[in-house]
Design a protein around this motif. Sequence first.
Motif, PDB file in Angstrom:
ATOM      1  N   ARG A   1       0.905  -1.151   0.031  1.00  0.00           N
ATOM      2  CA  ARG A   1       0.004   0.251  -0.033  1.00  0.00           C
ATOM      3  C   ARG A   1       1.091   1.567   0.133  1.00  0.00           C
ATOM      4  N   ALA A   2       2.289   0.850   0.799  1.00  0.00           N
ATOM      5  CA  ALA A   2       2.686   2.093   1.461  1.00  0.00           C
ATOM      6  C   ALA A   2       3.210   2.664  -0.465  1.00  0.00           C
ATOM      7  N   LEU A   3       4.306   1.596  -0.870  1.00  0.00           N
ATOM      8  CA  LEU A   3       5.124   2.177  -2.081  1.00  0.00           C
ATOM      9  C   LEU A   3       4.172   2.521  -3.025  1.00  0.00           C
ATOM     10  N   ARG A   4       3.004   1.908  -3.621  1.00  0.00           N
ATOM     11  CA  ARG A   4       1.953   2.391  -5.005  1.00  0.00           C
ATOM     12  C   ARG A   4       0.843   3.575  -4.267  1.00  0.00           C
ATOM     13  N   GLU A   5       1.270   3.922  -2.265  1.00  0.00           N
ATOM     14  CA  GLU A   5       0.756   5.731  -2.427  1.00  0.00           C
ATOM     15  C   GLU A   5       1.703   6.846  -2.853  1.00  0.00           C
ATOM     16  N   ALA A   6       2.883   6.375  -2.524  1.00  0.00           N
ATOM     17  CA  ALA A   6       4.023   6.792  -2.881  1.00  0.00           C
ATOM     18  C   ALA A   6       4.002   6.842  -4.350  1.00  0.00           C
ATOM     19  N   ASP A   7       3.784   6.214  -5.455  1.00  0.00           N
ATOM     20  CA  ASP A   7       4.204   6.243  -6.272  1.00  0.00           C
ATOM     21  C   ASP A   7       5.200   5.587  -6.274  1.00  0.00           C
ATOM     22  N   ARG A   8       6.124   4.248  -6.055  1.00  0.00           N
ATOM     23  CA  ARG A   8       7.504   4.251  -5.706  1.00  0.00           C
ATOM     24  C   ARG A   8       7.105   2.890  -6.958  1.00  0.00           C
ATOM     25  N   ARG A   9       8.085   1.865  -7.861  1.00  0.00           N
ATOM     26  CA  ARG A   9       7.388   1.633  -8.681  1.00  0.00           C
ATOM     27  C   ARG A   9       8.711   0.349  -7.921  1.00  0.00           C
ATOM     28  N   LEU A  10       8.525  -0.970  -8.503  1.00  0.00           N
ATOM     29  CA  LEU A  10       9.856  -1.734  -8.031  1.00  0.00           C
ATOM     30  C   LEU A  10      10.586  -2.595  -9.074  1.00  0.00           C
ATOM     31  N   ARG A  11      11.862  -2.688  -9.273  1.00  0.00           N
ATOM     32  CA  ARG A  11      11.904  -3.484 -10.280  1.00  0.00           C
ATOM     33  C   ARG A  11      11.046  -4.851 -10.518  1.00  0.00           C
ATOM     34  N   HIS A  12      11.676  -5.295  -8.881  1.00  0.00           N
ATOM     35  CA  HIS A  12      11.028  -7.193  -9.042  1.00  0.00           C
ATOM     36  C   HIS A  12      10.147  -7.066  -8.814  1.00  0.00           C
ATOM     37  N   ASP A  13       8.970  -8.188  -9.048  1.00  0.00           N
ATOM     38  CA  ASP A  13       8.012  -8.254  -8.685  1.00  0.00           C
ATOM     39  C   ASP A  13       7.441  -8.454  -6.907  1.00  0.00           C
ATOM     40  N   LEU A  14       6.881  -8.002  -6.464  1.00  0.00           N
ATOM     41  CA  LEU A  14       6.592  -8.003  -4.764  1.00  0.00           C
ATOM     42  C   LEU A  14       5.393  -9.032  -4.755  1.00  0.00           C
ATOM     43  N   VAL A  15       6.589 -10.355  -4.310  1.00  0.00           N
ATOM     44  CA  VAL A  15       5.541 -11.784  -3.501  1.00  0.00           C
ATOM     45  C   VAL A  15       5.522 -11.249  -2.068  1.00  0.00           C
ATOM     46  N   VAL A  16       4.312 -11.808  -1.799  1.00  0.00           N
ATOM     47  CA  VAL A  16       3.379 -11.074  -0.206  1.00  0.00           C
ATOM     48  C   VAL A  16       2.528 -12.817  -0.306  1.00  0.00           C
ATOM     49  N   VAL A  17       2.997 -13.721   0.593  1.00  0.00           N
ATOM     50  CA  VAL A  17       3.023 -14.681   1.336  1.00  0.00           C
ATOM     51  C   VAL A  17       1.965 -15.000   3.049  1.00  0.00           C
ATOM     52  N   ASP A  18       0.794 -15.543   2.896  1.00  0.00           N
ATOM     53  CA  ASP A  18       0.565 -15.482   3.950  1.00  0.00           C
ATOM     54  C   ASP A  18       0.288 -16.861   4.175  1.00  0.00           C
ATOM     55  N   PHE A  19       1.465 -18.232   4.335  1.00  0.00           N
ATOM     56  CA  PHE A  19       2.113 -19.461   4.872  1.00  0.00           C
ATOM     57  C   PHE A  19       0.412 -19.959   5.337  1.00  0.00           C
ATOM     58  N   PHE A  20       0.240 -21.334   5.094  1.00  0.00           N
ATOM     59  CA  PHE A  20      -0.645 -21.701   5.500  1.00  0.00           C
ATOM     60  C   PHE A  20       0.470 -22.600   6.768  1.00  0.00           C
ATOM     61  N   SER A  21      -0.551 -22.760   7.751  1.00  0.00           N
ATOM     62  CA  SER A  21       0.001 -23.971   8.795  1.00  0.00           C
ATOM     63  C   SER A  21       1.279 -24.188   9.237  1.00  0.00           C
ATOM     64  N   GLU A  22       1.416 -22.339  10.146  1.00  0.00           N
ATOM     65  CA  GLU A  22       3.216 -22.286  10.461  1.00  0.00           C
ATOM     66  C   GLU A  22       3.206 -23.005  11.723  1.00  0.00           C
ATOM     67  N   GLU A  23       2.082 -22.844  12.676  1.00  0.00           N
ATOM     68  CA  GLU A  23       2.334 -23.394  14.234  1.00  0.00           C
ATOM     69  C   GLU A  23       2.142 -24.642  14.011  1.00  0.00           C
ATOM     70  N   PRO A  24       2.464 -25.316  15.055  1.00  0.00           N
ATOM     71  CA  PRO A  24       2.545 -26.865  14.694  1.00  0.00           C
ATOM     72  C   PRO A  24       1.185 -27.419  15.014  1.00  0.00           C
ATOM     73  N   ASN A  25       0.017 -27.821  14.099  1.00  0.00           N
ATOM     74  CA  ASN A  25      -1.145 -28.297  13.814  1.00  0.00           C
ATOM     75  C   ASN A  25      -1.530 -29.713  14.865  1.00  0.00           C
ATOM     76  N   ARG A  26      -2.633 -30.312  14.898  1.00  0.00           N
ATOM     77  CA  ARG A  26      -2.490 -31.656  16.004  1.00  0.00           C
ATOM     78  C   ARG A  26      -2.062 -32.904  15.111  1.00  0.00           C
ATOM     79  N   PHE A  27      -1.497 -33.171  14.426  1.00  0.00           N
ATOM     80  CA  PHE A  27      -0.920 -34.176  13.644  1.00  0.00           C
ATOM     81  C   PHE A  27       0.763 -33.632  13.827  1.00  0.00           C
ATOM     82  N   GLY A  28       1.358 -33.050  14.696  1.00  0.00           N
ATOM     83  CA  GLY A  28       2.380 -32.632  15.207  1.00  0.00           C
ATOM     84  C   GLY A  28       3.146 -32.197  14.056  1.00  0.00           C
ATOM     85  N   LEU A  29       2.626 -31.799  12.852  1.00  0.00           N
ATOM     86  CA  LEU A  29       3.647 -30.665  11.671  1.00  0.00           C
ATOM     87  C   LEU A  29       2.921 -28.996  11.717  1.00  0.00           C
TER      88      LEU A  29
END
Length: 418
Positions: A108-136
């Motif tokens: 949001r801040a990049l777009r609001e400031a009209d800043r463009r990166l050369r890189h693609d910026l990839v944002v990830v919300d990773f699934f099941s980081e915390e140990p689940n009931r299977f011990g994973l």
Amino acid sequence: MSRDIRPSEERIWADIEALSEITDSALPGWTRQALTQADVDGRHRVRESMQQAGMETWIDTAGNVIGVLAGTAGGGRQLMLGSHTDTVEGGGRFDGVSGVVGAIEVVRALREADRRLRHDLVVVDFFSEEPNRFGLSCVGSRAMTGTLGHDTLGWTDSAGVAFGEVLPTAGIDPARVGEAVWDFSKVTAFLELHVEQGPHLEELGTQIGLVETITGVSRFRALFNGQSDHAGTTPMSRRHDAGCAAAGTVLAVERIASGQRDAKGTVGTLTFTPEAVNVVTQRAEMRGEFRSPDGTWLRHAEESLTRAAATEATGRGVTADVEWSTRQEPAGLSGGLLGTVADAVDGLGLSRSTLYSGAEHDAAVLARRVPTAMLFVPSRDGRSHCAEEFTDPAGITAGVAALAQSVLRVDAAEGTTS
């Protein structure tokens, strides 16, 4: 003409509050465990936020929520940011969430400031980081890096249900999890913002922590089988009590971990069968873990606990079986990238210190594929994985500003931003 990057504390706090409303009200604290409807709803909420920030979004075959802000180089190099939004039972509002919300705010801040990166910026919300009931744990990041073994689909919980059987409840086809592997040859760096979850930054009065190493983890399940007998008529000398063997092994975990300065040892569950006060325990099961930034010590701890369990069992005429379900080596993060982040922090006039993380993170998994750095912001009283977990909004905003400036510096090292 582009403007300065200024993350909005108001937007960051609004996002954290919105996710905190998605919780299992039947459980304490803020509970949004993986493989529950609350977690599914939370990840869809994150995807909506990514879309509103102007990213192309999708949920991959391992449940990771992914958003991409295209760079000017046209689908070439990538910078990746992210963390997780699942919680432990009775957890807090900030663990993982701050990193996901913070990464979206960078966009949001990049777009609001009209800043463009050369890189693609990839944002990830990773699934099941915390140990689940299977011990994973770190399921999504392991799937993205191709290190989630196919055998994990057969891992079972305490009720004998297989991990692969419940994945469809989270919208995941177990037959397609392997398709989530990411091409990390295109990724220049991965950066993760996180709350410290410990007391050091607050004690030092430091605004930003730069993580040099992430702890290794060894998780185990120990099964003890004895003999069920009448508790009132069986002499103590003739008992084969699986519960006592397990109890002695619990204390061994504490003893072993206390022998090394930075080590941690924890038993999280202990169950006896039958559950009756007038019956000698026939079967006991315990699950726990060791943590240390020293991989050699972790191997020592595994051997020591296996011997301790055998000793406790043999002396009581009980059998013991110790299985090590997770072995994650300590992860050293990128020194070069850490230097770039330090320069970004200094450029903002923020105070910093270096430390190692005793918590598990997706960054440890990605560090084995791509240069990786972590930024910590202080946790009040060092509390985490509890309802009292708190980080000041201004502190999170400072961390997001440091994250944004780090992104700009990494991007500029491969070309100029516009």
